[in-house]
Design a protein around this motif. Sequence first.
Motif, PDB file in Angstrom:
ATOM      1  N   VAL A   1      -2.984  10.199 -10.623  1.00 38.32           N
ATOM      2  CA  VAL A   1      -4.041   9.413 -10.313  1.00 38.32           C
ATOM      3  C   VAL A   1      -5.260   9.417 -10.769  1.00 38.32           C
ATOM      4  CG1 VAL A   1      -5.141   8.383  -8.170  1.00 38.32           C
ATOM      5  CG2 VAL A   1      -2.688   9.312  -8.028  1.00 38.32           C
TER       6      VAL A   1
ATOM      7  N   ARG B   1      -2.085  -0.193  -7.787  1.00 38.07           N
ATOM      8  CA  ARG B   1      -0.960   0.543  -7.409  1.00 38.07           C
ATOM      9  C   ARG B   1       0.338  -0.164  -8.242  1.00 38.07           C
ATOM     10  NH1 ARG B   1      -0.521   3.892  -2.722  1.00 38.07           N
ATOM     11  NH2 ARG B   1      -2.251   3.973  -1.674  1.00 38.07           N
TER      12      ARG B   1
ATOM     13  N   LEU C   1       0.330   4.980  -6.439  1.00 42.14           N
ATOM     14  CA  LEU C   1      -1.070   4.990  -6.901  1.00 42.14           C
ATOM     15  C   LEU C   1      -1.425   5.290  -8.041  1.00 42.14           C
ATOM     16  CD1 LEU C   1      -3.739   4.668  -5.392  1.00 42.14           C
ATOM     17  CD2 LEU C   1      -3.757   6.882  -4.366  1.00 42.14           C
TER      18      LEU C   1
ATOM     19  N   CYS D   1      -7.865   5.259  -7.885  1.00 47.52           N
ATOM     20  CA  CYS D   1      -8.324   5.477  -6.576  1.00 47.52           C
ATOM     21  C   CYS D   1      -9.901   5.807  -6.599  1.00 47.52           C
ATOM     22  CB  CYS D   1      -7.616   6.544  -5.835  1.00 47.52           C
ATOM     23  SG  CYS D   1      -7.918   6.848  -4.085  1.00 47.52           S
TER      24      CYS D   1
ATOM     25  N   HIS E   1       0.823  -1.274  -0.060  1.00 48.88           N
ATOM     26  CA  HIS E   1      -0.214   0.063  -0.056  1.00 48.88           C
ATOM     27  C   HIS E   1       0.687   1.373  -0.004  1.00 48.88           C
ATOM     28  CE1 HIS E   1      -0.470  -0.421   4.462  1.00 48.88           C
ATOM     29  NE2 HIS E   1       0.518   0.344   4.351  1.00 48.88           N
TER      30      HIS E   1
ATOM     31  N   ASP F   1      -7.774   2.482  -2.564  1.00 44.56           N
ATOM     32  CA  ASP F   1      -6.997   2.467  -3.485  1.00 44.56           C
ATOM     33  C   ASP F   1      -7.232   1.026  -4.477  1.00 44.56           C
ATOM     34  OD1 ASP F   1      -6.300   1.594  -1.029  1.00 44.56           O
ATOM     35  OD2 ASP F   1      -4.063   1.271  -1.474  1.00 44.56           O
TER      36      ASP F   1
END
Length: 357
Positions: free
Chosen positions: A60, A354, A11, A14, A7, A351
Amino acid sequence: MLNVYNHWDKLKTCIVGRTYGPDFYSFVKDPAVRKSMCVIAEQTEEDLANLCNQLRKFDVTVIRPSVTDNYLDVKYGKKILPAPLTPRDYTAVIDDKVFMPTPNANELWNTLRGADWPEVPPVDLLRDGTISGYDNFSIEDLFYLDHTWLTELESLARKLGNEIIYDHNVDSAMVQRIGDNLYVGNWKSGDPWITDKLSTLFPNKQVTLIESHGHLDGRLCIVSPDLIINGSNIKVNHIFPNHDIFTVRQTAVKEFGKAKAASIGKWWIPEQLSSSGFQNYIETYLSNWVGEVQESCFDVNVLIVDPRNVFCSTEDPKLFRVLESHGITPHVVPYRHKMFWDGGLHCVTSDLDRTHV
């Protein structure tokens, strides 16, 4: 495919939650209460929109849930279901498996819309914790939240070829994903919760229970391979003997102390938004919308954007110095009403993808 291995990896995609807009609150008869709810709605969406903009600066892709402006769409008897403001509380991506509640139960929603819902789910609907005649559909899925918007996530996961597991118990508010290790919180002492289930689903991973007594992301955050933010003095030194563990305290708000003295203690908003009937209204009609804010530490509820950047809702000079000493830059992204909604930046996001380097 959607994939989350660590985590703290970069990213890419999301979910950012959404609350009802001001027009939704037409059902509130008290003008002062209605005005306060409209202000909270406006300011919450302003902060969420700013969060989206800050995420896009880091390339993102942001997904927002859809919500209705008509309260009748989510009214069941005397109960009005809350908006999908904290998607992390009921979704997760672990490796390439997508966990979510069952979203496609519109027939059941419509069947029960006119029911006079009590404070707890009706017993005659239950069969071993599920609703009779509707497999893989928990009573919580219907009684506490409107999950129909999750058809959008379901469609995305299917398009990308992810395996979908319909399980409302697995979410990344309770599971921190660190490569071949999964760290899982629990709700009460001695409760193994979902450790056995995750061990079966991920036989090559080590699943470790942490006695969090609530959402794990409100207790601690494993920020990097060598740093942990601990918000409640839970004992994790034996689990992470090689980590730098920094303990932070819940953000102190003098007015919240007054609210606790007035026997509320579950949520707080700025006093200028309160009317004489506001507290009673929330507790009487919308108590299922708020949590127990005194159980959460929002300073650990940070959103990790990549190994070098994290989003924090407030500035904490001591914490920021620790983050910077580990090569991590904190970015303040304000979230004004976290102590009303009982959710920080980590809670209002989920999320989905990734990049693991």
